[in-house]
Design a protein around this motif. Structure first.
Motif, PDB file in Angstrom:
ATOM      1  N   ASP A   1     100.291  37.220  75.227  1.00 36.79           N
ATOM      2  CA  ASP A   1      99.846  36.773  76.544  1.00 36.79           C
ATOM      3  C   ASP A   1      98.333  36.560  76.500  1.00 36.79           C
ATOM      4  OD1 ASP A   1      99.082  36.455  79.190  1.00 36.79           O
ATOM      5  OD2 ASP A   1     100.220  38.163  79.928  1.00 36.79           O
ATOM      6  N   PRO A   2      97.831  35.349  76.773  1.00 34.34           N
ATOM      7  CA  PRO A   2      96.392  35.103  76.695  1.00 34.34           C
ATOM      8  C   PRO A   2      95.563  35.941  77.664  1.00 34.34           C
ATOM      9  CG  PRO A   2      97.584  33.071  77.231  1.00 34.34           C
ATOM     10  CD  PRO A   2      98.593  34.163  77.131  1.00 34.34           C
ATOM     11  N   LEU A   3      96.137  36.356  78.784  1.00 34.56           N
ATOM     12  CA  LEU A   3      95.380  37.196  79.719  1.00 34.56           C
ATOM     13  C   LEU A   3      95.359  38.665  79.305  1.00 34.56           C
ATOM     14  CD1 LEU A   3      96.372  35.683  83.169  1.00 34.56           C
ATOM     15  CD2 LEU A   3      94.246  35.394  81.889  1.00 34.56           C
ATOM     16  N   GLN A   4      96.290  39.080  78.462  1.00 36.66           N
ATOM     17  CA  GLN A   4      96.309  40.436  77.924  1.00 36.66           C
ATOM     18  C   GLN A   4      96.876  40.360  76.495  1.00 36.66           C
ATOM     19  OE1 GLN A   4      98.990  43.282  79.703  1.00 36.66           O
ATOM     20  NE2 GLN A   4      97.793  45.010  78.971  1.00 36.66           N
ATOM     21  N   PRO A   5      96.066  39.853  75.570  1.00 37.57           N
ATOM     22  CA  PRO A   5      96.584  39.630  74.220  1.00 37.57           C
ATOM     23  C   PRO A   5      96.866  40.919  73.448  1.00 37.57           C
ATOM     24  CG  PRO A   5      94.268  39.032  74.336  1.00 37.57           C
ATOM     25  CD  PRO A   5      94.721  39.372  75.724  1.00 37.57           C
ATOM     26  N   TYR A   6      96.219  42.003  73.830  1.00 37.46           N
ATOM     27  CA  TYR A   6      96.424  43.290  73.172  1.00 37.46           C
ATOM     28  C   TYR A   6      96.683  44.350  74.223  1.00 37.46           C
ATOM     29  CZ  TYR A   6      94.422  40.702  69.377  1.00 37.46           C
ATOM     30  OH  TYR A   6      94.198  39.736  68.438  1.00 37.46           O
TER      31      TYR A   6
END
Length: 68
Positions: free
Chosen positions: A45-50
């Motif tokens: 997810d680009p808004l929460q990649p990790y």
């Protein structure tokens, strides 16, 4: 669900908070406080990649794991 987001449009603060380095710092702090297994996960997810987890699911994409 993965959202279509232009990561270049994220604020510098959001980019820093979403970074792998920041996820590793958070995992290290949790590990130092609890001495339990801590994992850094890749979410896609680009808004929460990790994401940091103390109890990852079998299908989670673990990129780092700290164990005592």
């Amino acid at each position: 669900m993965i959202r279509a987001v232009d990561t270049g449009s994220l604020s510098p603060k959001r980019q820093m908070l979403c970074s792998r380095d920041n996820a590793m710092r958070v995992a290290e702090q949790i590990f130092d406080q609890s001495l339990c297994r801590v994992s850094v996960l890749s979410t896609g997810d680009p808004l929460q990649p990790y994401r940091v987890s103390t109890n990852p699911e079998v299908l989670d994409r673990i990129i780092l794991e700290m164990v005592a």
